[in-house]
Design a protein around this motif. Structure first.
Motif, short mmCIF file in Angstrom:
data_model
loop_
_atom_site.label_atom_id
_atom_site.label_comp_id
_atom_site.label_asym_id
_atom_site.label_seq_id
_atom_site.Cartn_x
_atom_site.Cartn_y
_atom_site.Cartn_z
N TYR A 1 -11.24 -8.25 11.68
CA TYR A 1 -10.24 -7.19 11.55
C TYR A 1 -9.08 -7.66 10.67
O TYR A 1 -8.55 -6.88 9.85
CB TYR A 1 -9.74 -6.78 12.94
CG TYR A 1 -8.71 -5.68 12.91
CD1 TYR A 1 -9.10 -4.34 12.76
CD2 TYR A 1 -7.35 -5.96 13.02
CE1 TYR A 1 -8.16 -3.32 12.73
CE2 TYR A 1 -6.41 -4.94 13.00
CZ TYR A 1 -6.82 -3.63 12.85
OH TYR A 1 -5.88 -2.62 12.81
N ILE A 2 -8.67 -8.90 10.83
CA ILE A 2 -7.60 -9.46 9.98
C ILE A 2 -8.02 -9.37 8.52
O ILE A 2 -7.23 -9.01 7.64
CB ILE A 2 -7.30 -10.92 10.39
CG1 ILE A 2 -6.66 -10.95 11.77
CG2 ILE A 2 -6.39 -11.59 9.36
CD1 ILE A 2 -6.51 -12.36 12.34
N LYS B 1 3.73 0.92 13.20
CA LYS B 1 2.78 0.19 12.36
C LYS B 1 1.86 -0.71 13.18
O LYS B 1 0.71 -0.94 12.81
CB LYS B 1 3.55 -0.67 11.35
CG LYS B 1 4.25 0.15 10.26
CD LYS B 1 4.94 -0.77 9.26
CE LYS B 1 5.61 0.04 8.14
NZ LYS B 1 6.29 -0.84 7.16
N ALA B 2 2.39 -1.21 14.30
CA ALA B 2 1.61 -2.13 15.13
C ALA B 2 0.60 -1.40 16.00
O ALA B 2 -0.37 -2.02 16.47
CB ALA B 2 2.54 -2.96 16.01
N LEU B 3 0.81 -0.10 16.25
CA LEU B 3 -0.04 0.64 17.18
C LEU B 3 -1.52 0.60 16.82
O LEU B 3 -2.37 0.32 17.70
CB LEU B 3 0.44 2.09 17.29
CG LEU B 3 -0.35 2.97 18.27
CD1 LEU B 3 -0.27 2.39 19.68
CD2 LEU B 3 0.17 4.41 18.23
N PRO B 4 -1.92 0.83 15.56
CA PRO B 4 -3.36 0.75 15.24
C PRO B 4 -3.95 -0.63 15.51
O PRO B 4 -5.10 -0.73 15.98
CB PRO B 4 -3.41 1.09 13.74
CG PRO B 4 -2.14 1.82 13.47
CD PRO B 4 -1.13 1.24 14.39
N HIS B 5 -3.18 -1.67 15.23
CA HIS B 5 -3.66 -3.03 15.47
C HIS B 5 -3.84 -3.27 16.97
O HIS B 5 -4.81 -3.90 17.40
CB HIS B 5 -2.71 -4.05 14.87
CG HIS B 5 -2.37 -3.80 13.43
ND1 HIS B 5 -3.30 -3.40 12.51
CD2 HIS B 5 -1.19 -3.89 12.76
CE1 HIS B 5 -2.72 -3.25 11.32
NE2 HIS B 5 -1.43 -3.53 11.46
N PHE B 6 -2.88 -2.76 17.74
CA PHE B 6 -2.96 -2.91 19.19
C PHE B 6 -4.19 -2.18 19.72
O PHE B 6 -4.93 -2.71 20.57
CB PHE B 6 -1.69 -2.34 19.83
CG PHE B 6 -1.71 -2.37 21.34
CD1 PHE B 6 -1.51 -3.55 22.03
CD2 PHE B 6 -1.95 -1.21 22.06
CE1 PHE B 6 -1.54 -3.58 23.42
CE2 PHE B 6 -1.99 -1.22 23.44
CZ PHE B 6 -1.78 -2.41 24.13
N ILE B 7 -4.44 -0.98 19.21
CA ILE B 7 -5.61 -0.20 19.63
C ILE B 7 -6.89 -0.98 19.32
O ILE B 7 -7.81 -1.07 20.15
CB ILE B 7 -5.63 1.17 18.93
CG1 ILE B 7 -4.48 2.05 19.46
CG2 ILE B 7 -6.97 1.87 19.15
CD1 ILE B 7 -4.31 3.34 18.68
N ALA B 8 -6.96 -1.53 18.09
CA ALA B 8 -8.16 -2.27 17.69
C ALA B 8 -8.40 -3.46 18.61
O ALA B 8 -9.53 -3.69 19.07
CB ALA B 8 -8.02 -2.74 16.24
#
Length: 853
Positions: free
Chosen positions: A115-116, A8-15
């Motif tokens: 983004y948040i 779940k965190a991967l897209p946020h990390f990418i962004a």
């Protein structure tokens, strides 16, 4: 569970990585040991220097500065709490270090915070990145960097995250929303750009009102009341976390030019708002109504003075080079004169992106939720506020009646509201577009409506282009300057003949026509560019509708197109040319021979008037080295502002003497700064033999024109009860300065008889207390801006201590609100962990899942 969280965190990390990489690449020059040339930051450096030196010596910031305008509170220069427990350190996460990594961190934090906000709506990764980059790189942001409005940009960056918290609360996620809103509103307040905080509050109020109007039939009164109480709680805690700054500042504002406190009878009461700025001053930077088209076509009004709208052919520059101007100078003059809008001048346009404008229209058509209405409302509100004096029947009413609004100037700043709204509705619309399950004919009909509205926007843009004459109010001044230069060069000191005047006018008229052609070319080129970008965006959507391309291709194409659109435009205003070597900035603060001479004077407590560099009352450079009679501050004390306007600008030497102006810096015959001694300066304090009482402030100001202030003090009858006795002559009486430590000033006094002393310190009774031999003593305002005191016979030590009660109270409030903030954060984290643990162990049970509203 861990693998699930990582997934779940991967897209946020990418962004976040993308935002960081883009911000670094866009500002790569900042990593090459170069620094930005920011005029406002350099001005701040001047006003900040004395406070910096004070802290290095004493370990804390002073509350009062002597470095400008004869002395004033230093609350908005540098200030800290006596307790270091607030959450300011969280800024370091967004600053990319304890010291901001400028300007990379400004763009990065704006993207992350937007983004948040997108994640509150559940927007997909590519669409969220599109909107975040559009918000972070809208041209207003690089323009703010170029001119040095750092705090404004940081506050704008935090705004979306504050709104994200509001929306979570309204959704029923009370704890998480309250924690998120409190944290980011606190960070926004910590930056101290109150005008952006004010616009954030307006957005919140509009959201709350629209939510109520759209849900009032749904019996949500209990939820609505709870939600608004929590929103109010978050706002209150965010403010109280910095009460040690805000309470003294609130108290100060009433005595500044922003508080409209002038005691003089103004000749233009119609244009004056009680308790606020003068309307002419406040609304000077009002965005033109037709100028609003820059949101779609950036160069429709010629761009701005800090940009490079003209890089190739320029008819105006060609005309100048023909008569001997260097090519670079001619091109610089062409760019500086390119703006022809309704503002006195501007560094650059507010451009939100042609692609974003198209997607905004897409959102207007496709978005069905109540969010569309509050977004449209904030966009319209921001645009109307930005029009300022051009929509005066609304904006003057708001200025007179909307709480606190009269404290602010530059209404064009309100365009930060549509900057947020356009990007948000664009991503919501695009998400609806790709997620739609509507029938194909209905879906296609909606898209045609999008094309019709967009076509209407393009048609209006073309119509304005053909109706424009590309002339500006400033053209006459530009023409007069050129004509004057030509006559001066050609006449060679002799009386110019009428034929020369006529010839110069004809030549310069040709130059002005060439300038108008340049402006037309800028508008035409940017209009063509915007139309092409819209056609490409519409083309992507059309091919998607026809099944020719898949969703990832559509989103990636729009992401690249929008980012290119905004970043390429922004580079006109924030390029490699915006940077310089650090030593060049340092050279701007290298002391001149005049500064060295003045600093060699063993007496330090005097003031300096610098007329070598232009207007001394709009320049803080002198404050870097000396205590200045002038300076720059957007909220100078109203009493001192009155003195500037009615005495100092006309050169009343007696008033300069009472301000202890010991040195005057002016240009010498060789063009270098020289320091001239003013032997008539009265010193830090003196005794007077007479007191001249007047009935009001007007009479007090007028008396400064004629009375010998060295032996007579001018006092309003209002302060007569602060003077228990009149002075009695004693030729041996004396008073002298012992020490000036900014917040504490002490004097030695000796006399056989009662005396009246005048102190060359600015009067400000909201914090300054006077003491004689350690006992409280009354003092009063004299000579309109200074302090005076009746001193009994004897040997005494007189002290002035700056101890604002609001600062003490603010410190106490900040401590308790900071503790509440930490507890709220810990509670929200613990609750989130508890819910995730429960939901992981009981995937089919929604018992601890967040409530949805």
């Amino acid at each position: 569970m861990i693998s699930s969280l990582l997934k779940k965190a991967l897209p946020h990390f990418i962004a976040i990585v993308v935002f960081l990489v883009v911000s670094v690449v866009y500002n790569k020059t900042a990593l090459e040991d170069k620094v930005l040339r920011q005029a406002d930051v350099q001005g701040y450096t001047g006003m900040f220097q004395q406070s910096k030196e004070f802290k290095e010596k004493n370990g804390h910031w002073p509350l009062w500065t002597e470095s400008m305008f004869g002395g004033m509170p230093a609350y908005n220069i540098a200030m800290e709490s006596t307790y270091h427990i607030n959450i300011t350190w969280l800024n370091w996460l967004f600053f990319l270090g304890k010291t901001p990594l400028k300007p990379i961190c400004f763009f990065f934090s704006a993207c992350v915070c937007f983004y948040i906000l997108t994640q509150v709506f559940g927007i997909s990764l590519l669409i969220s990145m599109l909107g975040s980059l559009a918000y972070g790189f809208a041209t207003f942001n690089p323009i703010l960097v170029s001119v040095g409005h750092d705090t404004e940009l940081i506050a704008i960056g935090y705004m979306p995250a504050v709104i994200a918290g509001v929306l979570l609360i309204l959704r029923g996620k009370y704890l998480g929303g309250t924690a998120l809103m409190t944290v980011f509103f606190t960070l926004q307040v910590s930056i101290q750009h109150i005008q952006i905080v004010y616009y954030t509050g307006l957005i919140i109020a509009i959201i709350s009102l629209v939510y109520l109007l759209n849900h009032w039939k749904d019996k949500i009164w209990k939820h609505y009341i709870i939600a608004n109480v929590l929103i109010a709680f978050s706002l209150l805690i965010g403010i109280l976390n910095y009460a040690y700054i805000l309470l003294p500042t609130k108290e100060l504002v009433g005595d500044t030019m922003r508080g409209g406190r002038s005691q003089l009878t103004t000749a233009n009461k119609k244009n004056k708002t009680e308790g606020g700025l003068d309307k002419e001053y406040a609304f000077r930077w009002s965005y033109g109504i037709s100028e609003t088209l820059t949101l779609f076509v950036p160069g429709m009004q010629g761009g701005g003075s800090s940009g490079k709208e003209i890089t190739g052919d320029s008819k105006f520059a060609d005309k100048l080079t023909e008569v001997g101007y260097p090519e670079d100078s001619a091109m610089g003059l062409a760019n500086n004169a390119s703006y022809w809008g309704d503002q006195p001048g501007t560094a650059g346009p507010v451009y939100l992106g042609a692609v974003i404008c198209f997607l905004f229209i897409l959102g207007m058509v496709y978005v069905k939720s109540w969010h569309k209405w509050w977004i449209l409302s904030i966009c319209l509100t921001g645009i109307i506020l930005a029009w300022g004096r051009h929509f005066s029947f609304v904006n003057y009413f708001l200025f007179d009646n909307l709480p606190l609004y009269s404290k602010f100037r530059a209404p064009s700043m309100a365009l930060v509201m549509p900057q947020l709204g356009f990007a948000l509705l664009a991503v919501l619309g695009l998400q609806e577009f790709v997620d739609s399950t509507e029938q194909k004919d209905i879906f296609l009909k909606k898209f045609k409506n999008v094309l019709y509205i967009t076509g209407g926007l393009v048609f209006v843009s073309i119509l304005i282009f053909f109706m424009s004459d590309f002339k500006a109010d400033s053209d006459n001044r530009i023409k007069e300057n050129f004509v004057s230069n030509i006559i001066q060069q050609q006449s060679k000191g002799k009386q110019p003949a009428p034929e020369l005047q006529q010839q110069a006018n004809q030549v310069v008229s040709g130059w002005m026509s060439a300038l108008h052609e340049d402006r037309k070319g800028i508008f035409q080129a940017d209009l063509f560019r915007s139309v092409i970008l819209v056609l490409l965006s519409a083309g992507f959507c059309w091919f998607y509708l026809r099944g020719k391309i898949k969703t990832p291709v559509l989103l990636a194409g729009l992401l690249v197109l929008s980012s290119f659109d905004l970043m390429a435009e922004g580079k006109k205003y924030l390029s490699e040319d915006s940077y310089t070597e650090p030593e060049n900035i340092e050279a701007g603060f290298a002391p001149s021979d005049a500064d060295i001479k003045i600093n060699a004077d063993p007496e330090k407590n005097f003031r300096v008037l610098d007329i070598a560099g232009g207007d001394p009352f709009q320049d803080a450079h002198t404050s870097y080295f000396h205590n200045s009679v002038g300076g720059y501050h957007p909220a100078k004390l109203a009493l001192y502002n009155d003195l500037i306007e009615h005495q100092l600008v006309k050169g009343n030497q007696m008033v300069y003497n009472m301000l202890n102006t010991k040195y005057i810096i002016r240009k010498g015959p060789d063009g270098k700064d020289i320091a001239m001694l003013n032997a008539g300066a009265f010193g830090s304090c003196w005794l007077v033999s007479n007191i001249h009482f007047v009935n009001n402030a007007d009479q007090e100001m007028a008396a400064l024109d004629s009375i010998n202030l060295r032996d007579t003090a001018v006092v309003e009858n209002l302060y007569r009860n602060q003077i228990p006795f009149m002075p009695v002559k004693d030729s041996s009486a004396s008073i002298h300065l012992i020490e000036n430590l900014n917040d504490k000033i002490s004097y030695g006094f000796k006399s056989k008889t009662n005396q009246f002393a005048v102190f060359s310190e600015v009067y400000y009774d909201k914090g300054w207390d006077a003491f004689i031999d350690g006992k409280a003593a009354p003092y009063c305002k004299v000579n309109y801006v200074l302090r005076g005191m009746a001193v009994p016979a004897g040997d005494h030590t007189i002290e002035f201590r700056f101890e604002p009660k609001t600062y003490v109270m603010g410190n106490q409030l900040s401590v308790w609100s900071s503790i509440l903030t930490y507890l709220l954060i810990l509670w929200a984290i613990a609750d989130g962990v508890k819910r995730r643990m429960y939901n992981f162990r009981n995937p089919g049970d929604a018992g601890l899942k967040p409530k949805q509203a």
